[in-house]
Each structure stands twice: as structure tokens, then as C-alpha cells.
Scaffold this motif. Structure first.
Motif, PDB file in Angstrom:
ATOM      1  N   ILE A 134      33.030   7.795  27.607  1.00  0.00           N
ATOM      2  CA  ILE A 134      32.786   8.573  26.386  1.00  0.00           C
ATOM      3  C   ILE A 134      32.505   7.642  25.206  1.00  0.00           C
ATOM      4  O   ILE A 134      31.597   7.880  24.407  1.00  0.00           O
ATOM      5  N   ARG A 135      33.269   6.544  25.111  1.00  0.00           N
ATOM      6  CA  ARG A 135      33.047   5.590  24.011  1.00  0.00           C
ATOM      7  C   ARG A 135      31.649   4.974  24.079  1.00  0.00           C
ATOM      8  O   ARG A 135      31.017   4.740  23.050  1.00  0.00           O
ATOM      9  N   GLN A 136      31.168   4.745  25.294  1.00  0.00           N
ATOM     10  CA  GLN A 136      29.809   4.218  25.456  1.00  0.00           C
ATOM     11  C   GLN A 136      28.771   5.207  24.940  1.00  0.00           C
ATOM     12  O   GLN A 136      27.780   4.833  24.297  1.00  0.00           O
ATOM     13  N   GLN A 137      29.004   6.491  25.207  1.00  0.00           N
ATOM     14  CA  GLN A 137      28.077   7.530  24.726  1.00  0.00           C
ATOM     15  C   GLN A 137      28.141   7.645  23.201  1.00  0.00           C
ATOM     16  O   GLN A 137      27.121   7.843  22.535  1.00  0.00           O
ATOM     17  N   ILE A 138      29.349   7.510  22.639  1.00  0.00           N
ATOM     18  CA  ILE A 138      29.512   7.560  21.183  1.00  0.00           C
ATOM     19  C   ILE A 138      28.769   6.385  20.540  1.00  0.00           C
ATOM     20  O   ILE A 138      28.124   6.531  19.498  1.00  0.00           O
ATOM     21  N   ALA A 139      28.832   5.221  21.186  1.00  0.00           N
ATOM     22  CA  ALA A 139      28.173   4.024  20.655  1.00  0.00           C
ATOM     23  C   ALA A 139      26.666   4.215  20.543  1.00  0.00           C
ATOM     24  O   ALA A 139      26.018   3.639  19.648  1.00  0.00           O
ATOM     25  N   LYS A 140      26.103   5.046  21.416  1.00  0.00           N
ATOM     26  CA  LYS A 140      24.657   5.302  21.366  1.00  0.00           C
ATOM     27  C   LYS A 140      24.262   6.053  20.101  1.00  0.00           C
ATOM     28  O   LYS A 140      23.099   6.043  19.704  1.00  0.00           O
ATOM     29  N   ALA A 141      25.255   6.718  19.464  1.00  0.00           N
ATOM     30  CA  ALA A 141      25.003   7.410  18.194  1.00  0.00           C
ATOM     31  C   ALA A 141      25.266   6.473  17.014  1.00  0.00           C
ATOM     32  O   ALA A 141      25.371   6.915  15.875  1.00  0.00           O
ATOM     33  N   ASN A 142      25.389   5.153  17.312  1.00  0.00           N
ATOM     34  CA  ASN A 142      25.624   4.129  16.292  1.00  0.00           C
ATOM     35  C   ASN A 142      26.965   4.311  15.582  1.00  0.00           C
ATOM     36  O   ASN A 142      27.094   4.065  14.383  1.00  0.00           O
ATOM     37  N   ILE A 143      27.958   4.786  16.342  1.00  0.00           N
ATOM     38  CA  ILE A 143      29.330   4.948  15.844  1.00  0.00           C
ATOM     39  C   ILE A 143      30.246   4.207  16.809  1.00  0.00           C
ATOM     40  O   ILE A 143      30.053   4.260  18.032  1.00  0.00           O
ATOM     41  N   LEU A 144      31.242   3.536  16.263  1.00  0.00           N
ATOM     42  CA  LEU A 144      32.213   2.833  17.110  1.00  0.00           C
ATOM     43  C   LEU A 144      33.460   3.690  17.265  1.00  0.00           C
ATOM     44  O   LEU A 144      33.980   4.212  16.280  1.00  0.00           O
ATOM     45  N   ALA A 145      33.938   3.868  18.492  1.00  0.00           N
ATOM     46  CA  ALA A 145      35.196   4.577  18.754  1.00  0.00           C
ATOM     47  C   ALA A 145      36.237   3.567  19.206  1.00  0.00           C
ATOM     48  O   ALA A 145      35.972   2.740  20.089  1.00  0.00           O
ATOM     49  N   MET A 146      37.413   3.623  18.590  1.00  0.00           N
ATOM     50  CA  MET A 146      38.500   2.720  18.989  1.00  0.00           C
ATOM     51  C   MET A 146      38.970   3.040  20.411  1.00  0.00           C
ATOM     52  O   MET A 146      38.766   4.148  20.917  1.00  0.00           O
ATOM     53  N   ASP A 147      39.631   2.079  21.028  1.00  0.00           N
ATOM     54  CA  ASP A 147      39.997   2.199  22.443  1.00  0.00           C
ATOM     55  C   ASP A 147      40.969   3.343  22.731  1.00  0.00           C
ATOM     56  O   ASP A 147      40.896   3.965  23.788  1.00  0.00           O
ATOM     57  N   ARG A 148      41.893   3.606  21.822  1.00  0.00           N
ATOM     58  CA  ARG A 148      42.931   4.604  22.083  1.00  0.00           C
ATOM     59  C   ARG A 148      42.681   5.876  21.284  1.00  0.00           C
ATOM     60  O   ARG A 148      42.626   5.856  20.057  1.00  0.00           O
ATOM     61  N   ILE A 149      42.525   6.994  21.991  1.00  0.00           N
ATOM     62  CA  ILE A 149      42.329   8.287  21.344  1.00  0.00           C
ATOM     63  C   ILE A 149      43.690   8.826  20.889  1.00  0.00           C
ATOM     64  O   ILE A 149      44.708   8.613  21.548  1.00  0.00           O
ATOM     65  N   TRP A 150      43.720   9.499  19.740  1.00  0.00           N
ATOM     66  CA  TRP A 150      44.943  10.081  19.197  1.00  0.00           C
ATOM     67  C   TRP A 150      45.120  11.491  19.756  1.00  0.00           C
ATOM     68  O   TRP A 150      44.162  12.130  20.186  1.00  0.00           O
ATOM     69  N   ASP A 151      46.336  11.995  19.739  1.00  0.00           N
ATOM     70  CA  ASP A 151      46.651  13.280  20.387  1.00  0.00           C
ATOM     71  C   ASP A 151      46.629  14.456  19.411  1.00  0.00           C
ATOM     72  O   ASP A 151      47.158  14.363  18.309  1.00  0.00           O
ATOM     73  N   ASN A 152      45.992  15.535  19.844  1.00  0.00           N
ATOM     74  CA  ASN A 152      46.095  16.796  19.099  1.00  0.00           C
ATOM     75  C   ASN A 152      46.902  17.813  19.895  1.00  0.00           C
ATOM     76  O   ASN A 152      47.311  18.831  19.374  1.00  0.00           O
ATOM     77  N   GLY A 153      47.115  17.538  21.184  1.00  0.00           N
ATOM     78  CA  GLY A 153      47.974  18.402  21.993  1.00  0.00           C
ATOM     79  C   GLY A 153      47.214  19.378  22.881  1.00  0.00           C
ATOM     80  O   GLY A 153      46.010  19.578  22.755  1.00  0.00           O
ATOM     81  N   PHE A 154      47.945  19.980  23.794  1.00  0.00           N
ATOM     82  CA  PHE A 154      47.404  21.035  24.639  1.00  0.00           C
ATOM     83  C   PHE A 154      47.340  22.335  23.843  1.00  0.00           C
ATOM     84  O   PHE A 154      48.162  22.584  22.964  1.00  0.00           O
ATOM     85  N   ARG A 155      46.376  23.167  24.191  1.00  0.00           N
ATOM     86  CA  ARG A 155      46.194  24.449  23.497  1.00  0.00           C
ATOM     87  C   ARG A 155      46.875  25.557  24.292  1.00  0.00           C
ATOM     88  O   ARG A 155      46.852  25.558  25.530  1.00  0.00           O
ATOM     89  N   GLN A 156      47.476  26.508  23.564  1.00  0.00           N
ATOM     90  CA  GLN A 156      48.233  27.608  24.169  1.00  0.00           C
ATOM     91  C   GLN A 156      47.660  28.948  23.699  1.00  0.00           C
ATOM     92  O   GLN A 156      47.052  29.039  22.630  1.00  0.00           O
ATOM     93  N   ILE A 157      47.889  29.992  24.498  1.00  0.00           N
ATOM     94  CA  ILE A 157      47.371  31.330  24.171  1.00  0.00           C
ATOM     95  C   ILE A 157      48.490  32.187  23.583  1.00  0.00           C
ATOM     96  O   ILE A 157      49.580  32.264  24.153  1.00  0.00           O
ATOM     97  N   THR A 158      48.210  32.824  22.447  1.00  0.00           N
ATOM     98  CA  THR A 158      49.172  33.779  21.884  1.00  0.00           C
ATOM     99  C   THR A 158      48.589  35.179  21.947  1.00  0.00           C
ATOM    100  O   THR A 158      47.371  35.371  22.006  1.00  0.00           O
ATOM    101  N   SER A 159      49.486  36.158  21.934  1.00  0.00           N
ATOM    102  CA  SER A 159      49.071  37.552  22.081  1.00  0.00           C
ATOM    103  C   SER A 159      50.015  38.468  21.320  1.00  0.00           C
ATOM    104  O   SER A 159      51.203  38.150  21.149  1.00  0.00           O
ATOM    105  N   SER A 160      49.493  39.599  20.867  1.00  0.00           N
ATOM    106  CA  SER A 160      50.331  40.588  20.187  1.00  0.00           C
ATOM    107  C   SER A 160      50.798  41.677  21.146  1.00  0.00           C
ATOM    108  O   SER A 160      51.710  42.451  20.841  1.00  0.00           O
TER     109      SER A 160
END
Length: 337
Positions: A134-160
Motif C-alpha cells: 500500500i505504501r508503494q502505491q501511495i508513493a506513486k501519488a508523490n506522497i510518503l507514508a510512514m512505516d507504521r499505520i495508526w489505529d482507528n479501531g474495528f467498526r461495530q453495528i448499532t441498532s434501535s
């Protein structure tokens, strides 16, 4: 007078000679003042660790690299900030791979539905070959991505109306999703009725029953107070989401190599700490949401994965991402398509 004049001249010459190396030393220490933008509140682990990171970089470089943090969409929407990153208006920016996919399609492969069974498989992939791809593909857009991705977490479903315990519970279920082909495709394959709604309108859409439910990481469910209009929270872990720490390539290349090493080391170390923070935060949030009246259940992901397979979801997205990227994903999570 002649003696005094010679003395003054000699003293001035000596002072000038001594000043030369000092001026030269300061000339070598060109300061770099860079902006780092993100879309999260200042209290989120990402910004807490980012501040520590910026302070550590400033200290180790003796003030040569000064990173100013602009949290909480202060500099605009994700789309605005991505444009600013590309133009050099900001030097650093953290962005979800699911949104970065508008520019780098491969970046959203980490969000494939029910692909990751746990965090161990996430980090195996994202710190390994899939992340490198993925970082290689990002580099093709002339953007550098650092080696370690940060976490946003798993997504969960809520319901009423009901807990989501099996794929059958999603049949006809009106669920709010972000504007994204990957989300819409997944929930349609699960026979739900996905509806794209701006997040600012999600609370009122749930309150007025325009939709039955929504999906987000626990931190968003909590901070947006969705527990006030949702009774059930199903820990589906249906998608994982992370933030790439991105740098404007021209700005990065302006840093001398020794400064690049220091900045990258501290950014990546902060990412590892933030991952642990988010994992701990999510454990606490389950208890917190339960105390606020939400019923928490743990569905079996295997049945959902089978449904997606039968519906052709994995085959469709394998074709879109390509055999190479898909093979790298399956090395970490097992066979999907």
C-alpha cells in the motif's frame, strides 16, 4: 595612536575569525517548521501521542524540526486537507485508508468486510507485506507514508430495534454508511439497505428512524452520544480502519537525511503507543456504553464471511484490487475469495 589602532584592528580580526565557525554552525542548522493536520479531537490518543512525538522531535533535533499540530479538522475537511498535503500547504496529515482510496484505490483493501479476525492479523498485514504494498502505491501519488499505520479501531453495528447476531438480522436493515463503494457493496451483499448520510446528520436520522442503525468504531459511538438513540451494539468487527501518517514528498525531501531518521523514528514509535491506547480505550468503552443502557452482543463473524463469499463480494473486490494485493491480504487472514 598607531599602536592603539593596530590593537583594535587585530582584536576585530580575531573576533571576526572566531565568529566565522559560529555563523557556519548556525547556517547548518536551518529550522524546519512543519504543519501536521488531522480530523480527530485533541483528546483522542492520536493527538495525545502526536504531541509527545512533536515534543520529542523538537528536543532531539535541538529545535531544528518544529511540528505544529492542527487537530479536529481545524484546517478543513479530509478532502481539503488531502489537497493541502499534495500542494504543500500542510506537510503532514493522517488519513484513513478508506478515504485515501479516492486517490490511491489500493489503500482501502485494509477495510475489506470481515477480513481481519483480530488485531494480531491486522498488524501482521499492515506491518508486513500488505502495508508495504500500500505504501508503494501511495508513493506513486508523490506522497510518503510512514512505516507504521495508526489505529482507528474495528467498526461495530448499532441498532434501535434488535441486536445483529447473524446475517439474517441484516436483511432489509436500513443502515447508515459513509459515501463509499466498499461499504455500500458489503452491506448490499449482506442484503441490508445501506443509505449514505452525512455524519453530521446521523444522530437525527437515527432519532427520526430514517435509518434503523449505523456503524462506527466505539469511540465515535460514545463521543457522538449515539447510545441515546440506539439500544443495541453488536461487536461485529466488520471492518478495520487505520490512519496513514502521510508526508508531502517535497517537504520530506527538504529534510537532511539525519533529520528524516529522527522524525520517522518518533512518528512510528508514537503510532505503536497509540495502537495500545486505542485497544485499551475500546475495552473501557464497551463497559461504559453498557452502563449507558446499550445491550452489547458478540456475533460470530464466520457466518457473515460465508454470506459475503456466496454473494460474490470477495470475488468482486479481488478483481478490483488485483491478484497481487489480494494474495498479500490472504497471507495474513486466510482464504477469502
Amino acid at each position: 595612536m598607531n599602536i592603539q589602532r593596530r590593537t583594535v584592528l587585530r582584536t576585530a580580526a580575531a573576533a571576526s575569525t572566531l565568529a566565522l565557525p559560529l555563523r557556519h554552525a548556525f547556517a547548518q542548522k536551518k529550522p524546519y517548521s512543519y504543519k501536521y493536520a488531522n480530523n480527530l479531537p485533541v483528546t483522542h490518543p492520536m493527538n495525545i501521542r502526536a504531541k509527545e512525538m512533536a515534543d520529542a522531535i523538537r528536543a532531539e533535533t535541538q529545535g531544528q524540526v518544529d511540528i505544529q499540530i492542527f487537530p479536529n479538522n481545524q484546517l478543513g475537511s479530509d478532502t481539503d486537507m488531502l489537497s493541502q498535503l499534495r500542494s504543500g500547504g500542510v506537510e503532514f496529515f493522517t488519513l484513513s485508508g478508506l478515504i485515501l482510496a479516492t486517490l490511491v484505490p489500493a489503500a482501502s483493501i485494509s477495510g475489506v468486510g470481515f477480513a481481519f479476525p483480530d488485531y494480531a492479523s491486522v498488524w501482521k498485514a499492515m506491518d508486513g507485506e500488505l502495508g508495504a504494498h500500500i505504501r508503494q502505491q501511495i508513493a506513486k501519488a508523490n506522497i510518503l507514508a510512514m512505516d507504521r499505520i495508526w489505529d482507528n479501531g474495528f467498526r461495530q453495528i448499532t441498532s434501535s430495534s434488535k441486536p445483529i447476531a447473524a446475517p439474517a438480522d441484516l436483511k432489509g436493515f436500513k443502515v447508515r454508511v459513509p459515501v463509499s463503494p466498499l461499504w455500500t457493496s458489503m452491506f448490499k451483499a449482506l442484503e441490508a439497505a445501506p443509505t449514505s448520510i452525512n455524519f453530521a446528520e446521523v444522530y437525527s436520522a437515527l432519532q427520526t428512524k430514517i435509518v434503523d442503525g449505523q456503524e462506527n468504531p466505539l469511540a465515535i459511538i460514545s463521543t457522538a452520544k449515539l447510545y441515546e438513540v440506539q439500544k443495541y451494539c453488536s461487536m461485529s468487527n466488520h471492518m478495520w480502519d487505520g490512519f496513514w501518517f502521510l508526508a508531502n514528498k517535497r517537504a520530506w525531501d527538504r529534510l537532511p537525511p539525519e533529520l528524516q531518521v529522527i522524525v520517522a523514528r518518533h512518528v512510528n514509535a508514537a503510532a505503536i503507543k497509540e495502537r495500545a491506547d486505542v485497544a485499551e480505550l475500546n475495552t473501557g468503552l464497551q463497559k461504559e456504553l453498557a452502563t449507558k443502557g446499550m445491550q452489547i452482543n458478540q456475533p460470530d463473524p464466520a457466518a457473515f464471511r460465508d454470506q459475503l463469499r456466496k454473494a460474490g463480494f470477495y470475488a468482486e473486490w479481488k478483481a478490483k484490487y488485483g491478484d497481487e494485493a489480494w494474495a498479500l491480504l490472504e497471507r495474513s487472514v486466510g482464504k477469502l475469495a
